[in-house]
Write a protein that holds these residues in place. Structure first.
Motif, mmCIF file in Angstrom:
data_model
loop_
_atom_site.group_PDB
_atom_site.id
_atom_site.type_symbol
_atom_site.label_atom_id
_atom_site.label_comp_id
_atom_site.label_asym_id
_atom_site.label_seq_id
_atom_site.Cartn_x
_atom_site.Cartn_y
_atom_site.Cartn_z
ATOM 1 N N ASN A 125 42.367 107.163 4.622
ATOM 2 C CA ASN A 125 42.494 106.593 3.280
ATOM 3 C C ASN A 125 41.932 105.153 3.326
ATOM 4 O O ASN A 125 42.450 104.286 4.027
ATOM 5 C CB ASN A 125 43.980 106.586 2.879
ATOM 6 N N HIS A 126 40.882 104.936 2.565
ATOM 7 C CA HIS A 126 40.178 103.647 2.542
ATOM 8 C C HIS A 126 41.117 102.469 2.234
ATOM 9 O O HIS A 126 40.990 101.392 2.832
ATOM 10 C CB HIS A 126 39.081 103.758 1.470
ATOM 11 N N LEU A 127 42.069 102.679 1.327
ATOM 12 C CA LEU A 127 42.946 101.581 0.908
ATOM 13 C C LEU A 127 43.861 101.142 2.039
ATOM 14 O O LEU A 127 44.046 99.951 2.296
ATOM 15 C CB LEU A 127 43.784 102.008 -0.303
ATOM 16 N N ALA A 129 43.268 101.532 5.145
ATOM 17 C CA ALA A 129 42.420 100.924 6.175
ATOM 18 C C ALA A 129 42.176 99.442 5.885
ATOM 19 O O ALA A 129 42.109 98.630 6.811
ATOM 20 C CB ALA A 129 41.096 101.675 6.280
ATOM 21 N N HIS A 130 42.067 99.060 4.598
ATOM 22 C CA HIS A 130 41.879 97.638 4.270
ATOM 23 C C HIS A 130 43.039 96.809 4.846
ATOM 24 O O HIS A 130 42.841 95.712 5.357
ATOM 25 C CB HIS A 130 41.822 97.435 2.752
ATOM 26 N N ILE A 131 44.263 97.329 4.729
ATOM 27 C CA ILE A 131 45.431 96.604 5.269
ATOM 28 C C ILE A 131 45.391 96.596 6.799
ATOM 29 O O ILE A 131 45.612 95.564 7.442
ATOM 30 C CB ILE A 131 46.742 97.259 4.759
ATOM 31 N N VAL A 149 43.528 93.734 -2.239
ATOM 32 C CA VAL A 149 42.789 93.098 -3.352
ATOM 33 C C VAL A 149 41.297 93.333 -3.142
ATOM 34 O O VAL A 149 40.654 92.660 -2.353
ATOM 35 C CB VAL A 149 43.090 91.585 -3.468
ATOM 36 N N SER A 150 40.790 94.329 -3.864
ATOM 37 C CA SER A 150 39.385 94.670 -3.662
ATOM 38 C C SER A 150 38.690 94.782 -5.011
ATOM 39 O O SER A 150 39.246 94.409 -6.050
ATOM 40 C CB SER A 150 39.286 95.983 -2.883
ATOM 41 N N GLY A 151 37.472 95.346 -4.991
ATOM 42 C CA GLY A 151 36.744 95.505 -6.238
ATOM 43 C C GLY A 151 37.346 96.623 -7.084
ATOM 44 O O GLY A 151 37.261 96.607 -8.310
ATOM 45 N N THR A 315 35.516 92.910 3.406
ATOM 46 C CA THR A 315 34.769 93.803 2.511
ATOM 47 C C THR A 315 34.549 95.134 3.247
ATOM 48 O O THR A 315 34.817 95.238 4.444
ATOM 49 C CB THR A 315 33.421 93.171 2.102
ATOM 50 N N ASP A 316 34.053 96.122 2.526
ATOM 51 C CA ASP A 316 34.001 97.479 3.089
ATOM 52 C C ASP A 316 33.232 97.542 4.409
ATOM 53 O O ASP A 316 32.111 97.042 4.514
ATOM 54 C CB ASP A 316 33.370 98.429 2.056
ATOM 55 N N ASN A 317 33.843 98.172 5.381
ATOM 56 C CA ASN A 317 33.249 98.301 6.722
ATOM 57 C C ASN A 317 33.893 99.491 7.424
ATOM 58 O O ASN A 317 34.973 99.948 7.033
ATOM 59 C CB ASN A 317 33.489 97.012 7.513
HETATM 60 ZN ZN ZN Z 1 37.191 98.652 -0.102
#
Ligand code: ZN
Ligand code: KG4
Length: 346
Positions: A125-127, A129-131, A149-151, A315-317
């Motif tokens: 889950n991308h979200l 993963a941000h955390i 907090v993303s786009g 940012t996305d990676n």
């Molecule tokens: Zn993202």
């Protein structure tokens, strides 16, 4: 672990490894079609997907080769194939949320590799993963409040462990990054406008503008940023022409309004759920004003621990996708993995 991220306009591939508790990023390649989207003032999903198709194999090839040595010369495709075969134990891939066309490129590529090279596949889950990008080179302690907090998203969560988390609230309309990007367009700034607004805000001198802070005292953990966009738009329409200095002043006021709400709500959640630790992730968490504001608003009180990913992992990676898969791996048969554009929190 080979990780693949294609949820939006960034094509990412990374190789990450876990030795004991330590996660190391061996390579992290991100190729973005953002310059193309700058010409259209935002992302056109069809264009983003087309770019993903072109970039996916070269980006994966680079990530595999860079994970072993930066200066390889020879048949790179064959070399990458050997690395994938011999040195990679599993493949992680973002399966949602995101743009369906973009997601499909990464998911179907990962499934194909899993099938052909006989490697376990871990959908991520991308979200989340941000955390969990915060676990690269650092280790926040549970429980903590997570603020994404993303786009595309603004969400507050309480994490008790990797698997046990509760969603506390999120935006009712625009996400924080989306608001910055849309306001940037009103101000005539390039897309994505978040980093531009941060830079321009540094030139603000008077700091007299004050925009509203929607829902700041609502008592819940919801957000709303679309009113701010309307407020800025109304102000700009009334002006004949904005000077550079006025744009800087507006940028500061917009950033201040958004950051004030984010800090306020995150700290309120931390107080309510008795956590001293707040962990941020997503593109907007690259913002230095936001990072500093957390310390400032808590008067540098040492009871608080704030975590932000290294800026290159905000940012996305794909490094964050691999990291999450290493921390909480759930291997799934490639037959069952499906791109899920509307995935949220299970
Ligand atoms: Zn993202
Ligand atoms: O996490 P991300 O790369 O993509 C999504 O998953 O949505 O976030 C992109 C967002 C964009 O809206 C961009 O304007 C914003 O993050 N952003 C920033 C900064 N860097 C990127 N916003 C404020 N300050 C920054 N330095």
């Amino acid at each position: 672990m080979l990780a693949i991220e294609t949820s939006c306009d960034e094509t990412g591939a990374a190789v990450v490894e876990k030795k004991g508790e330590i996660i190391t990023v061996l390579s992290n390649v991100v190729s973005s079609s953002v310059l193309q989207h700058a010409t259209t003032g935002g992302i056109i999903p069809e264009n983003a997907a087309r770019e993903q198709v072109k970039l996916i194999i070269p980006v994966i090839e680079s990530a595999l080769i860079q994970s072993i040595s930066e200066d390889f010369k020879g048949n790179s495709f064959k070399h990458a194939q050997q690395i994938l075969n011999n040195s990679i134990d599993a493949i992680a891939v973002t399966y949602g949320p995101g743009l369906i066309g973009s997601l499909l490129i990464g998911v179907e590529t990962a499934k194909t590799f899993s099938f052909i090279f006989n490697k376990p596949l871990i959908p991520v889950n991308h979200l989340l993963a941000h955390i969990f990008a915060n676990f690269i080179n650092q280790k926040p302690e549970f429980p903590f409040i997570g603020l994404i907090v993303s786009g595309g998203h603004t969400d507050l969560l309480l994490f008790n462990s990797f698997k046990k988390y509760a969603w506390l609230g999120g935006t009712r309309d625009d996400a924080a990054g989306e608001a910055l990007d849309k306001i940037g367009r009103i101000l005539g700034l390039a897309y994505p406008a978040g980093p531009e607004i941060e830079k321009l805000a540094l030139y603000a001198v008077k700091k007299e503008f004050r925009f509203s802070r929607a829902l700041i005292n609502s008592g819940d953990f919801d957000f709303s940023f679309s009113g701010l966009k309307t407020e800025v738009s109304r102000y700009v329409q009334k002006q004949k022409k904005l000077s550079k200095q006025e744009i800087a002043e507006i940028s500061f006021a917009v950033q201040d309004s958004i950051c004030d709400v984010l800090v306020n709500k995150a700290l309120a959640a931390a107080e309510k759920y008795n956590c001293n630790t707040v962990v941020l992730g997503g593109g907007v968490s690259a913002n230095q004003y936001l990072r500093d504001k957390f310390q400032k608003d808590t008067h540098n009180n040492t009871k608080w621990n704030f975590y932000f990913p290294d800026k290159k992992f905000t940012t996305d990676n794909a490094a964050m996708i691999g990291t999450y898969a290493l921390l909480d791996p759930t291997p799934t048969s490639w037959r069952k993995v499906k791109a899920s554009p509307n995935l949220y929190f299970a």
